[in-house]
Design a protein around this motif. Structure first.
Motif, PDB file in Angstrom:
ATOM      1  N   CYS A  57       0.832  -1.216   0.000  1.00 32.10           N
ATOM      2  CA  CYS A  57       0.000   0.000   0.000  1.00 32.10           C
ATOM      3  C   CYS A  57       0.863   1.261   0.000  1.00 32.10           C
ATOM      4  N   ASP A  58       2.023   1.215   0.656  1.00 34.36           N
ATOM      5  CA  ASP A  58       2.953   2.351   0.595  1.00 34.36           C
ATOM      6  C   ASP A  58       3.436   2.560  -0.842  1.00 34.36           C
ATOM      7  N   PHE A  59       3.772   1.473  -1.535  1.00 34.11           N
ATOM      8  CA  PHE A  59       4.168   1.611  -2.939  1.00 34.11           C
ATOM      9  C   PHE A  59       2.993   2.136  -3.764  1.00 34.11           C
ATOM     10  N   ARG A  60       1.790   1.609  -3.536  1.00 33.07           N
ATOM     11  CA  ARG A  60       0.594   2.072  -4.258  1.00 33.07           C
ATOM     12  C   ARG A  60       0.385   3.572  -4.047  1.00 33.07           C
ATOM     13  N   ASP A  61       0.483   4.017  -2.798  1.00 38.47           N
ATOM     14  CA  ASP A  61       0.219   5.414  -2.469  1.00 38.47           C
ATOM     15  C   ASP A  61       1.283   6.358  -3.008  1.00 38.47           C
ATOM     16  N   ASN A  62       2.463   5.839  -3.308  1.00 35.58           N
ATOM     17  CA  ASN A  62       3.564   6.653  -3.833  1.00 35.58           C
ATOM     18  C   ASN A  62       3.882   6.346  -5.290  1.00 35.58           C
ATOM     19  N   LEU A  63       3.047   5.530  -5.931  1.00 36.30           N
ATOM     20  CA  LEU A  63       3.343   5.080  -7.292  1.00 36.30           C
ATOM     21  C   LEU A  63       3.456   6.245  -8.271  1.00 36.30           C
ATOM     22  N   ALA A  64       2.582   7.218  -8.186  1.00 38.61           N
ATOM     23  CA  ALA A  64       2.633   8.361  -9.111  1.00 38.61           C
ATOM     24  C   ALA A  64       3.956   9.118  -8.975  1.00 38.61           C
ATOM     25  N   VAL A  65       4.442   9.251  -7.745  1.00 37.17           N
ATOM     26  CA  VAL A  65       5.714   9.942  -7.519  1.00 37.17           C
ATOM     27  C   VAL A  65       6.853   9.154  -8.167  1.00 37.17           C
ATOM     28  N   PHE A  66       6.862   7.828  -7.956  1.00 33.94           N
ATOM     29  CA  PHE A  66       7.895   6.992  -8.587  1.00 33.94           C
ATOM     30  C   PHE A  66       7.788   7.071 -10.109  1.00 33.94           C
ATOM     31  N   ASN A  67       6.579   6.902 -10.634  1.00 34.10           N
ATOM     32  CA  ASN A  67       6.383   6.928 -12.089  1.00 34.10           C
ATOM     33  C   ASN A  67       6.805   8.266 -12.681  1.00 34.10           C
ATOM     34  N   ASP A  68       6.421   9.367 -12.031  1.00 34.85           N
ATOM     35  CA  ASP A  68       6.786  10.698 -12.532  1.00 34.85           C
ATOM     36  C   ASP A  68       8.294  10.908 -12.554  1.00 34.85           C
ATOM     37  N   ALA A  69       9.004  10.216 -11.653  1.00 32.74           N
ATOM     38  CA  ALA A  69      10.461  10.322 -11.593  1.00 32.74           C
ATOM     39  C   ALA A  69      11.143   9.295 -12.503  1.00 32.74           C
ATOM     40  N   GLY A  70      10.344   8.512 -13.247  1.00 30.72           N
ATOM     41  CA  GLY A  70      10.905   7.568 -14.205  1.00 30.72           C
ATOM     42  C   GLY A  70      11.121   6.160 -13.683  1.00 30.72           C
ATOM     43  N   PHE A  71      10.461   5.819 -12.577  1.00 28.88           N
ATOM     44  CA  PHE A  71      10.607   4.488 -11.988  1.00 28.88           C
ATOM     45  C   PHE A  71       9.285   3.729 -12.067  1.00 28.88           C
TER      46      PHE A  71
END
Length: 157
Positions: A54-68
């Protein structure tokens, strides 16, 4: 587990092709040209693994926006992963490594301490693989709680 069985920064990430929650094959090579966070967890729908996912889910947009991109791998069957994904609203791939061969190749399965005893099991681990398929970070024995925040700080995202 001995240190020589663990991956280090600069190592070529071991290739994998595993079924996702829907039975589709996902390979590490699918992410070439893009960085990917690959995390290994012991069991879907358990408290710690749910918190981490759920932590990864909640931060997924931040990771994706940074190219991850983010991929989670456990020894669970695809049907259990599908239930976990649906129950928690997870929007990144969950992959099934039922024979633990990928976990073993990545050093994420082996001896670990569990309540003071040495046992064989999944070693909660997270890796950052760069766009060329090399290990940019290798984190073993991570804690489920707070791990994603630490990873974001380490990556500057």
């Amino acid at each position: 587990m001995s240190e020589q069985n663990r991956l280090s920064v600069g190592d070529k990430a071991p290739e994998f092709s595993l079924p996702d929650a829907d039975g589709n094959t996902v390979s590490l090579s699918d992410y070439r040209g893009r960085s990917v966070v690959v995390y290994f967890y012991p069991a879907a729908s358990t408290p710690g693994c749910t918190r981490e996912a759920c932590d990864f889910r909640d931060n997924l947009a931040v990771f994706n926006d940074a190219g991850f991109d983010v991929v989670g791998i456990s020894p669970d069957a695809p049907t259990k992963l599908a239930k976990f994904r649906d129950a928690e609203g997870l929007t990144f791939p969950l992959l099934a490594d039922e024979d633990k061969s990928v976990m073993t190749a990545w050093g994420a399965f082996g001896e670990k301490k569990n309540y003071g005893r040495i046992v064989q099991g999944v070693i909660r681990s997270t890796f950052v693989v760069d766009a060329e398929g090399r290990i940019a970070q290798a984190l073993y024995n991570v804690k489920a709680t707070g791990h994603v925040d630490r990873l974001r700080k380490d990556l500057g995202v």
